[in-house]
Design a protein around this motif. Structure first.
Motif, PDB file in Angstrom:
ATOM      1  N   VAL A 106      80.828  63.649 112.191  1.00  0.00           N
ATOM      2  CA  VAL A 106      80.583  63.388 110.823  1.00  0.00           C
ATOM      3  C   VAL A 106      79.794  62.267 110.554  1.00  0.00           C
ATOM      4  O   VAL A 106      78.611  62.172 109.750  1.00  0.00           O
ATOM      5  CB  VAL A 106      81.971  63.347 110.148  1.00  0.00           C
ATOM      6  N   ILE A 107      79.749  60.990 111.413  1.00  0.00           N
ATOM      7  CA  ILE A 107      79.129  59.784 110.929  1.00  0.00           C
ATOM      8  C   ILE A 107      77.829  60.066 111.529  1.00  0.00           C
ATOM      9  O   ILE A 107      76.840  59.602 110.813  1.00  0.00           O
ATOM     10  CB  ILE A 107      79.793  58.629 112.045  1.00  0.00           C
ATOM     11  N   LEU A 109      87.526  58.431 107.251  1.00  0.00           N
ATOM     12  CA  LEU A 109      86.212  58.049 106.835  1.00  0.00           C
ATOM     13  C   LEU A 109      85.966  57.533 105.610  1.00  0.00           C
ATOM     14  O   LEU A 109      86.251  58.674 104.488  1.00  0.00           O
ATOM     15  CB  LEU A 109      85.257  58.802 107.432  1.00  0.00           C
ATOM     16  N   MET A 110      85.394  56.608 105.051  1.00  0.00           N
ATOM     17  CA  MET A 110      85.071  56.266 103.900  1.00  0.00           C
ATOM     18  C   MET A 110      83.547  55.980 103.311  1.00  0.00           C
ATOM     19  O   MET A 110      83.094  55.244 104.251  1.00  0.00           O
ATOM     20  CB  MET A 110      85.860  55.225 103.361  1.00  0.00           C
ATOM     21  N   THR A 111      83.066  56.622 102.504  1.00  0.00           N
ATOM     22  CA  THR A 111      81.660  56.262 102.196  1.00  0.00           C
ATOM     23  C   THR A 111      81.463  56.340 100.613  1.00  0.00           C
ATOM     24  O   THR A 111      82.051  57.175  99.905  1.00  0.00           O
ATOM     25  CB  THR A 111      80.682  57.401 102.810  1.00  0.00           C
ATOM     26  N   VAL A 112      80.726  55.538 100.086  1.00  0.00           N
ATOM     27  CA  VAL A 112      80.176  55.694  98.762  1.00  0.00           C
ATOM     28  C   VAL A 112      78.921  56.220  98.536  1.00  0.00           C
ATOM     29  O   VAL A 112      77.705  55.631  99.200  1.00  0.00           O
ATOM     30  CB  VAL A 112      80.536  54.252  98.054  1.00  0.00           C
ATOM     31  N   VAL A 113      78.761  57.259  97.707  1.00  0.00           N
ATOM     32  CA  VAL A 113      77.485  57.862  97.299  1.00  0.00           C
ATOM     33  C   VAL A 113      77.191  58.038  95.930  1.00  0.00           C
ATOM     34  O   VAL A 113      78.075  58.013  95.027  1.00  0.00           O
ATOM     35  CB  VAL A 113      77.183  59.313  98.188  1.00  0.00           C
ATOM     36  N   LYS A 114      75.862  58.121  95.549  1.00  0.00           N
ATOM     37  CA  LYS A 114      75.522  58.370  94.248  1.00  0.00           C
ATOM     38  C   LYS A 114      76.255  59.879  93.755  1.00  0.00           C
ATOM     39  O   LYS A 114      76.085  60.635  94.632  1.00  0.00           O
ATOM     40  CB  LYS A 114      74.123  58.300  94.202  1.00  0.00           C
ATOM     41  N   ILE A 141      80.002  66.814 105.372  1.00  0.00           N
ATOM     42  CA  ILE A 141      81.486  66.244 106.081  1.00  0.00           C
ATOM     43  C   ILE A 141      82.211  67.723 106.673  1.00  0.00           C
ATOM     44  O   ILE A 141      82.799  67.843 107.371  1.00  0.00           O
ATOM     45  CB  ILE A 141      82.068  65.524 105.057  1.00  0.00           C
ATOM     46  N   LEU A 142      82.460  68.542 105.555  1.00  0.00           N
ATOM     47  CA  LEU A 142      83.003  69.779 105.816  1.00  0.00           C
ATOM     48  C   LEU A 142      82.526  70.554 106.858  1.00  0.00           C
ATOM     49  O   LEU A 142      83.414  70.919 107.828  1.00  0.00           O
ATOM     50  CB  LEU A 142      83.183  70.726 104.545  1.00  0.00           C
ATOM     51  N   GLU A 143      81.271  70.672 107.110  1.00  0.00           N
ATOM     52  CA  GLU A 143      80.550  71.370 108.253  1.00  0.00           C
ATOM     53  C   GLU A 143      80.915  70.611 109.537  1.00  0.00           C
ATOM     54  O   GLU A 143      81.381  71.201 110.631  1.00  0.00           O
ATOM     55  CB  GLU A 143      79.214  71.594 107.793  1.00  0.00           C
ATOM     56  N   ALA A 144      80.475  69.077 109.534  1.00  0.00           N
ATOM     57  CA  ALA A 144      80.597  68.548 110.458  1.00  0.00           C
ATOM     58  C   ALA A 144      81.996  68.284 111.331  1.00  0.00           C
ATOM     59  O   ALA A 144      82.283  68.129 112.286  1.00  0.00           O
ATOM     60  CB  ALA A 144      80.064  67.036 110.573  1.00  0.00           C
ATOM     61  N   ALA A 145      83.128  68.180 110.507  1.00  0.00           N
ATOM     62  CA  ALA A 145      84.476  68.095 110.683  1.00  0.00           C
ATOM     63  C   ALA A 145      85.176  69.319 111.155  1.00  0.00           C
ATOM     64  O   ALA A 145      86.268  69.184 111.836  1.00  0.00           O
ATOM     65  CB  ALA A 145      85.118  67.384 109.550  1.00  0.00           C
TER      66      ALA A 145
END
Length: 105
Positions: A14-15, A55-60, A71-75
């Motif tokens: 994911v990262i 995992l936490m991320t902030v996006v526009k 994320i759904l695909e990679a996890a």
């Protein structure tokens, strides 16, 4: 903010996926818990607190759906995914401040 609870063996996928797409800012925390399946039973032993990564991320807002789908695909494990692959939680952020400068971002 997008919070993803994923299997530890999938967190780097994911990262890496987020980084390659231009979303390098991620906070990773090792956590333990259980979902709706109430843990995992192997023989007579019940494991009710399974290791996961948060995992936490902030996006526009404009990037939200793209990042969630990445994320759904990679996890996901396997072609269709499996129980225990995790969850994704999305919430709004009211304010952000940079600690070093005290400035509102």
């Amino acid at each position: 903010m997008i919070r993803s609870i994923v299997r530890p063996e999938k967190s780097q996928d994911v990262i890496d996926s987020l980084f390659e797409a231009g979303f390098p800012a991620v906070t990773k925390i090792n956590v333990a818990g259980r979902g709706q399946q109430h843990g995992l039973k192997v023989g007579e032993i019940v494991y009710d607190e399974l290791a996961k990564d948060l995992l936490m991320t902030v996006v526009k807002k404009a990037d939200k759906e793209l990042v969630i789908n990445m994320i759904l695909e990679a996890a996901k494990t396997g072609e269709k995914g499996n129980f225990g692959d995790g969850k994704v939680f999305v919430s709004a952020i009211d304010e952000i401040y940079t600690i070093s400068s005290g400035e509102k971002a």
